[in-house]
Write a protein that holds these residues in place. Sequence first.
Motif, PDB file in Angstrom:
ATOM      1  N   LEU A 179       1.419  -1.314  -0.312  1.00  0.00           N
ATOM      2  CA  LEU A 179      -0.330   0.259  -0.171  1.00  0.00           C
ATOM      3  C   LEU A 179       0.920   0.859  -0.239  1.00  0.00           C
ATOM      4  O   LEU A 179       0.653   2.330  -0.848  1.00  0.00           O
ATOM      5  N   ILE A 180       1.949   1.501   0.612  1.00  0.00           N
ATOM      6  CA  ILE A 180       3.035   2.586   1.036  1.00  0.00           C
ATOM      7  C   ILE A 180       3.297   2.789  -0.372  1.00  0.00           C
ATOM      8  O   ILE A 180       3.713   3.761  -0.673  1.00  0.00           O
ATOM      9  N   SER A 181       3.918   1.507  -1.026  1.00  0.00           N
ATOM     10  CA  SER A 181       5.022   1.620  -2.307  1.00  0.00           C
ATOM     11  C   SER A 181       4.113   2.391  -3.293  1.00  0.00           C
ATOM     12  O   SER A 181       4.257   2.726  -4.286  1.00  0.00           O
ATOM     13  N   ARG A 182       2.527   1.459  -3.300  1.00  0.00           N
ATOM     14  CA  ARG A 182       2.023   2.034  -4.206  1.00  0.00           C
ATOM     15  C   ARG A 182       0.876   3.604  -4.093  1.00  0.00           C
ATOM     16  O   ARG A 182       1.223   4.436  -5.114  1.00  0.00           O
ATOM     17  N   MET A 183       1.037   4.220  -3.153  1.00  0.00           N
ATOM     18  CA  MET A 183       0.816   5.590  -2.537  1.00  0.00           C
ATOM     19  C   MET A 183       2.132   6.409  -3.582  1.00  0.00           C
ATOM     20  O   MET A 183       2.082   7.574  -4.190  1.00  0.00           O
ATOM     21  N   ALA A 184       3.401   5.723  -2.863  1.00  0.00           N
ATOM     22  CA  ALA A 184       4.688   6.303  -3.399  1.00  0.00           C
ATOM     23  C   ALA A 184       4.520   6.190  -5.318  1.00  0.00           C
ATOM     24  O   ALA A 184       5.011   7.250  -5.954  1.00  0.00           O
ATOM     25  N   GLU A 185       4.021   5.345  -5.596  1.00  0.00           N
ATOM     26  CA  GLU A 185       4.195   5.301  -7.439  1.00  0.00           C
ATOM     27  C   GLU A 185       2.362   4.604  -8.366  1.00  0.00           C
ATOM     28  O   GLU A 185       2.793   3.213  -7.775  1.00  0.00           O
ATOM     29  N   PRO A 186       1.822   5.646  -8.087  1.00  0.00           N
ATOM     30  CA  PRO A 186       0.537   4.799  -8.167  1.00  0.00           C
ATOM     31  C   PRO A 186       0.300   4.485  -9.564  1.00  0.00           C
ATOM     32  O   PRO A 186      -0.608   3.174  -9.762  1.00  0.00           O
ATOM     33  N   ASP A 187       1.429   4.504 -10.688  1.00  0.00           N
ATOM     34  CA  ASP A 187       1.143   4.318 -11.801  1.00  0.00           C
ATOM     35  C   ASP A 187       1.678   2.784 -12.066  1.00  0.00           C
ATOM     36  O   ASP A 187       2.410   2.182 -13.146  1.00  0.00           O
ATOM     37  N   MET A 188       2.431   2.276 -10.929  1.00  0.00           N
ATOM     38  CA  MET A 188       3.256   0.428 -11.349  1.00  0.00           C
ATOM     39  C   MET A 188       2.124  -0.036 -11.865  1.00  0.00           C
ATOM     40  O   MET A 188       0.447  -0.657 -11.338  1.00  0.00           O
ATOM     41  N   THR A 189       2.685  -0.823 -12.247  1.00  0.00           N
ATOM     42  CA  THR A 189       1.780  -2.771 -12.414  1.00  0.00           C
ATOM     43  C   THR A 189       1.558  -3.224 -12.023  1.00  0.00           C
ATOM     44  O   THR A 189       2.243  -3.549 -11.063  1.00  0.00           O
ATOM     45  N   ALA A 190       0.586  -3.900 -11.694  1.00  0.00           N
ATOM     46  CA  ALA A 190       0.150  -4.423 -10.593  1.00  0.00           C
ATOM     47  C   ALA A 190       1.505  -5.682  -9.830  1.00  0.00           C
ATOM     48  O   ALA A 190       1.363  -6.202 -11.139  1.00  0.00           O
ATOM     49  N   ARG A 191       0.627  -5.864  -8.748  1.00  0.00           N
ATOM     50  CA  ARG A 191       1.346  -6.931  -8.274  1.00  0.00           C
ATOM     51  C   ARG A 191       1.305  -7.715  -7.098  1.00  0.00           C
ATOM     52  O   ARG A 191      -0.276  -7.587  -6.662  1.00  0.00           O
ATOM     53  N   VAL A 192       1.800  -8.924  -7.451  1.00  0.00           N
ATOM     54  CA  VAL A 192       0.820  -9.734  -6.673  1.00  0.00           C
ATOM     55  C   VAL A 192       2.160 -10.755  -5.513  1.00  0.00           C
ATOM     56  O   VAL A 192       3.012 -10.702  -6.544  1.00  0.00           O
TER      57      VAL A 192
END
Length: 334
Positions: A308-321
């Motif tokens: 969640l925190i890394s997605r906040m920092a880089e919202p356009d990253m490819t979806a991860r699992v």
Amino acid sequence: MADKDNGPRKVTSFDVARVAGVSRAAVSRAFTPDASVSPKTREKVYQAAKELGYRVNYLARSLTNKRSDLVGLVAAGLDNPFRTMQIEHLARALLARNFRPILLPTSKEADTSAVIGQLLHYAVSGVIVTSDAPPTEICEQCAAEGVPIVLINKGEDIPFVDRIVSDDRAAGHLAADHLFESGVRAPAVMAAPVVSYTARRRSEAFLSRCRQLGLEARLIALQINDYQNGYSAAGDLETLGVDGVFCANDYMACGVVDRLMRDLGRQDTPPIRIVGHDDIPQASWAAYALTTIRQPCDLQADQTIDLLISRMAEPDMTARVEFTPVSLIKRRTA
């Protein structure tokens, strides 16, 4: 600080700054996680705030920052002890990272738009959706607002939405191997694969591993993965000739244990081998002593918040699992 017309005046950050002998900006930094402020200044601000009865208005702050420190926890199936345990770990982990969790209970029958409205109304910084909660519409609306989302134990692939998934394939294999090593030759898996992504994955992995071991395992399909359905379905196990069963979760497995013990009037162990999944607190109770597959909620919570925190920092990253590892916990039932 009283106003003769309106009663006691609300204490503000300016009051705190005056009593502490610091600037208004220093007060703001003192109450902002990771902001640059000396320990001495922070202590002076905290002491002044305590004396004055000052509390930070985080919702008001969110109007300025466009985002609050709130993270929405969307959860259904709260009758399941595992869900309660999972939410507790997520909430504690969020607090440890200086976020404030807000729980939004929902269900498949609930009005999803109401949940979305509450999330966006509070300007949440992120959203965590647990299994059994309806995610698609929530994800689409929140993504449109630029709100980061992480799904836990859900199968939907949604652009820019990350997922944490328990290693259900390993769980199914662990259960099959252990039952086989325990002498089981007519195994079954009890699950509601239609409504649950995790139940479907666990049961498929179990059946596949049983075939590799030369066993003909059967699927006992339920409508819901809960105690009552497990209790009801357990009445047919003897007729089916099953000598070992893997239950998709511990909640269901407890129902199976209770039914078998009641029907046979036993006080020691059930007449067949039983393996559950999740390692809820009740699994270790003397009444159950349930052999189970542990899904570590503490590790899962940390994985979720890291994403969640890394997605906040880089919202356009490819979806991860990312996968959460599981382990076998041996007790009396198998």
